[in-house]
Design an enzyme around this catalytic site. Structure first.
Site, PDB file in Angstrom:
ATOM      1  N   GLU B  77     -26.168 -12.611  24.514  1.00 30.26           N
ATOM      2  CA  GLU B  77     -26.927 -13.731  25.093  1.00 30.26           C
ATOM      3  C   GLU B  77     -28.365 -13.370  25.431  1.00 30.26           C
ATOM      4  O   GLU B  77     -29.284 -14.104  25.101  1.00 30.26           O
ATOM      5  CB  GLU B  77     -26.239 -14.233  26.378  1.00 30.26           C
ATOM      6  CG  GLU B  77     -25.171 -15.275  26.140  1.00 30.26           C
ATOM      7  CD  GLU B  77     -23.886 -14.661  25.629  1.00 30.26           C
ATOM      8  OE1 GLU B  77     -23.784 -13.416  25.597  1.00 30.26           O
ATOM      9  OE2 GLU B  77     -22.983 -15.427  25.257  1.00 30.26           O
ATOM     10  N   HIS B 146     -15.702 -19.372  34.534  1.00 28.55           N
ATOM     11  CA  HIS B 146     -16.088 -20.279  33.456  1.00 28.55           C
ATOM     12  C   HIS B 146     -16.308 -21.705  33.931  1.00 28.55           C
ATOM     13  O   HIS B 146     -16.292 -22.620  33.124  1.00 28.55           O
ATOM     14  CB  HIS B 146     -15.011 -20.278  32.361  1.00 28.55           C
ATOM     15  CG  HIS B 146     -14.970 -19.007  31.576  1.00 28.55           C
ATOM     16  ND1 HIS B 146     -14.433 -17.846  32.068  1.00 28.55           N
ATOM     17  CD2 HIS B 146     -15.411 -18.706  30.328  1.00 28.55           C
ATOM     18  CE1 HIS B 146     -14.541 -16.878  31.157  1.00 28.55           C
ATOM     19  NE2 HIS B 146     -15.124 -17.369  30.105  1.00 28.55           N
TER      20      HIS B 146
END
Lengths: 444, 347
Positions: B77, B146
């Site tokens: 990322e 998440h």
């Protein structure tokens, strides 16, 4: 007898500035034979006509010898060109190679004009940084100020081997590159002093200066490396045969995002030259204390690498040319480690002597200073005169002084500018000030 | 008669052809249209190409546009967000997908320091036309790491635009505007909404349909109380409003559409009419979107029109648990909104 005549003739020419030779030119060359530090072969070429001086656009030197000459030559219009060796070849240090069969050449050609140009570039950066040091101590520059003196050969050598249309990004020790990428001394110093005449209108400061094809100036250690890979992606995407030079230091070399960038750059064969400027210290931490492997040119693992003498502008130039060819031929990225040294501490708040000895600094200054090395090379090969170099120095000092004058007298940015440039190409918006009644305006 | 049939046919052709489009398809259409319109636009992220997108939002795009424009990245990322920002600086218009915004934390330095601040630091010399998009906030059963909502985190920072669509029209129009914007945009989608179909007007189906960033929409007019929300909870507010309407309470429901810059004027205009305000969001209460709305209303002209303090309905101030019963009770339910409305109205 002939030797005596030659010496007298030599002296006469120097004193009068006239071409009053008492002996033939060819004999003159052999009589005044230099004792070069490395073996040099002089080549006879017809002297060039006096150049038209052009402003610093010629920081980028071409590979050919018929580039328009830079301001360095301006001062010698009155001299006789027949006096000087127009071109010489120098031995340069062999580069250590990683995953490469061949490396950069072992010899570098240098024309007189190129030499004077590189000298001027490096000396300008040197004097500009020393002026910044002075201004910082006078508290006219505040905050962060990371100086580049000692490392000039890196910036000058890289710029000499890439095109203005190539791209370059570096970290916070950026003043040298800001200059070589085309920003004036005036705009750099005025940015450091936070004035509206600064290249970022005083909004950015030392670490945030930008120019076409130059992406700063980045404050977060290592963050510029993925950015550089992304710029290289854009070059590849647009098919423009350009590349991106992405610089980082020995400290940043341990950042994870570098390895993420190496992986993607290699996977996608991005035209990116990753250059580690290894100046032996990441702030106060020596390379031995920071890295399990100090072979930074090998840290790209699957990416080929070369380790280069970063104090020799010719070495840097040849290595970067080699790297640029590698990228432009579609082979993907390459890693270069430039072994260099900074005279100042990490920043102006670091005296730079708590983690290294003054003797070490002094030794580098006397034995490996990039500017002295180039000057000595040129002098011992009779490519220029001591007076010429002095004139260049005087001119640079004058320019830096004028720039400093501007930087200290130019007004600070107006308060109306406070909220501007938050967005690009955006309708004006209202920005909350420090209190609810303070409604400020922002334009693009 | 044939004349009548001709007339009928013409009349039917004039009826607007609304159709149902899922949020997923609306996002897909937006990207497809913008990729076609501007060759500088490209998409990168994990699984966006050959997998058709982790949530199938980019389905079919790789097949249509190929490797150059739809790029699968490794799991990096920070690296690929930085690469996207660099590409934007050098003239391209990337769409950088985070598989979920939870993973954007790995890359948040590139979003804030490299993207958001650059135009300002360079005094307008260096633009960064980039969109960071992906699902944000809670999903179903994906637990604490998440499920975080990042609206407040990103909306805190000057230099960013933060957009949070609710329905398909929002998704398409706002994504197109975001891609066309020359500035960094954080585009917060919602995984639970991807599969939900919404009616899209014919106008919304056109290739040039955009919704301006920074403008809220009144989804339902009302006179007794204002409900302000974004993303999934707009739907919850409308459902709550339907229930409350049966009891004679008419709620005005505002869909923020954009978190930053926030359309406070629309909220103020509504509050000046209804005199009561409830904010509804999925994120945590402290320093959140609702907190900002409260502060702004207090500082502005609508404060004097309030008949009671503003009420915030938010996610519970805990990391998201896994067990269904716990998860259900970690997020605003319709009954929580109804309860809060009645409390605010003191009924």
């Amino acid at each position: 007898m002939k030797t005596m005549l030659a010496i007298i003739s030599n002296a006469l020419c120097r004193m009068t500035g006239r071409n009053a030779l008492l002996i033939g030119l060819s004999e003159y060359v052999t009589l005044t034979s230099p004792s070069p530090p490395a073996s040099a072969q002089t080549q006879r070429q017809p002297p060039k006509p006096p150049p038209v001086s052009t402003r610093a656009a010629q920081l980028v030197s071409g590979q050919t010898t018929d580039q328009p000459v830079g301001p360095g030559a301006r001062v010698v219009v009155s001299r006789s060109f027949a006096d000087f060796t127009p071109q010489a070849t120098f031995d340069i240090k062999k580069c250590d190679l990683h995953r490469l069969e061949e490396g950069p050449p072992l010899k570098a050609e240098l024309t007189r004009d190129q030499g004077l140009q590189y000298y001027r570039t490096m000396q300008t950066v040197r004097r500009m940084e020393l002026k910044a040091d002075q201004l910082y101590k006078q508290k006219i520059i505040r905050g962060f100020c990371h100086l580049y003196d000692g490392q000039e050969a890196c910036a000058a050598g890289i710029e000499a081997s890439i095109n203005p249309t190539d791209h370059l990004i570096t970290a916070y020790r950026a003043h040298g590159y800001t200059y070589t990428r085309g920003v004036s001394i005036k705009e750099i110093l005025a940015e450091l002093t936070g004035r509206k005449g600064g290249v970022a209108k005083g909004k950015g400061g030392s670490m945030h200066m930008y120019a076409p094809h130059f992406y700063g100036g980045n404050g977060i250690v290592g963050a510029q490396v993925p950015l550089g890979a992304g710029i290289a992606l854009a070059c590849q995407y647009q098919g423009n045969n350009q590349l991106c030079v992405t610089l980082y230091g020995d400290g940043a070399a341990n950042q994870g995002q570098l390895f993420e960038s190496f992986n993607m750059a290699a996977l996608w064969k991005l035209p990116c030259i990753f250059i580690c400027e290894n100046n032996k210290y990441g702030m106060g931490t020596s390379v031995e204390r920071a890295s399990a492997s100090i072979d930074y040119y090998k840290r790209g693992d699957f990416i080929p690498g070369i380790r280069v003498d970063g104090m020799d502008v010719l070495c840097v130039r040849e290595a970067t040319k080699f790297a640029a060819d590698h990228c432009r031929s579609g082979k993907g990225p390459i890693v270069m480690e430039l072994q260099t040294y900074r005279y100042h501490g990490h920043s102006m708040s670091d005296p730079g002597v708590s983690y290294r000895t003054r003797e070490e600094i002094q030794e580098v200054r006397t034995k490996s200073d990039p500017i002295s090395m180039l000057k000595e090379r040129m002098l011992s090969n009779n490519m220029a005169s001591v007076e010429e170099f002095k004139e260049i120095d005087v001119d640079i000092r004058k320019q830096v002084e004028e720039a400093a004058q501007f930087a200290t007298s130019d007004p600070e940015p107006p308060l109306e500018d406070l909220c501007n440039h938050i967005f690009y190409n955006n309708p004006p918006l209202e920005v909350r000030g420090t209190n609810p009644w303070s409604k400020l305006k922002s334009v693009s | 008669s044939p004349l009548f049939h001709k007339f009928l046919k013409e009349a039917l052709n004039k009826v607007p052809k609304d159709k149902c489009v899922t949020v997923r398809d609306a996002l897909n259409q937006a990207m497809d249209e913008e990729l076609e319109r501007d060759e500088r636009v490209f998409l990168l992220g994990e699984e966006v190409a050959q997998y058709d997108g982790a949530y199938k939002v980019s389905r079919g795009l790789w097949k249509k546009y190929g490797d150059k424009r739809i790029i699968d990245t490794p799991i990096s990322e920070m690296g690929f967000a930085g690469i996207a920002v660099g590409a934007a600086m050098a003239g391209l218009r990337p769409i950088c997908e985070f598989m979920t915004f939870n993973f954007s934390m790995q890359a948040i330095d590139q979003v804030i320091n490299s993207a958001a601040k650059t135009c300002y630091m360079s005094a307008g010399l260096q633009a960064v036309p980039i969109v960071f998009r992906g699902p944000n906030g809670a999903s179903a059963g994906v637990a604490a790491q998440h499920s975080q909502c990042f609206a407040a985190w990103y909306a805190h920072c000057p230099g960013l635009k933060v957009v949070s669509p609710w329905n398909s029209e929002d998704a398409k129009g706002l994504l197109k505007s975001s891609i066309r914007d020359d500035n960094p945009v954080v585009f917060l989608e919602n995984e639970l909404l991807y599969g939900v179909p919404f009616e899209m007007s014919e106008e919304a189906q056109s290739k040039d349909f955009t919704i301006p960033i920074g403008k809220a929409k009144v989804e339902r007019a009302g006179s007794h109380i204002t409900l302000v929300s974004h993303s999934r909870y707009v739907g919850h507010c409308l459902d709550a409003a339907a229930v409350l309407a049966k009891e004679g309470i008419e709620c005005e429901v505002i869909n923020l559409r954009t978190i930053r810059p926030m359309d406070v004027e629309s909220i103020e205009a509504s509050v000046m009419k209804t005199n009561h305000l409830v904010t509804v969001e999925g994120g945590w209460p402290q320093f959140g979107v609702g907190a900002e709305i409260c502060a702004r209303i207090m500082e502005g002209s609508a404060f004097n029109y309030l008949d009671s303090p503003v009420t915030r309905v938010t996610g519970v101030d805990i990391p998201m648990p896994y067990a269904k019963i716990l998860e259900d009770h970690s997020l605003p339910q319709i009954k929580d909104i109804i309860f809060s409305v009645k409390k605010t109205l003191n009924v």
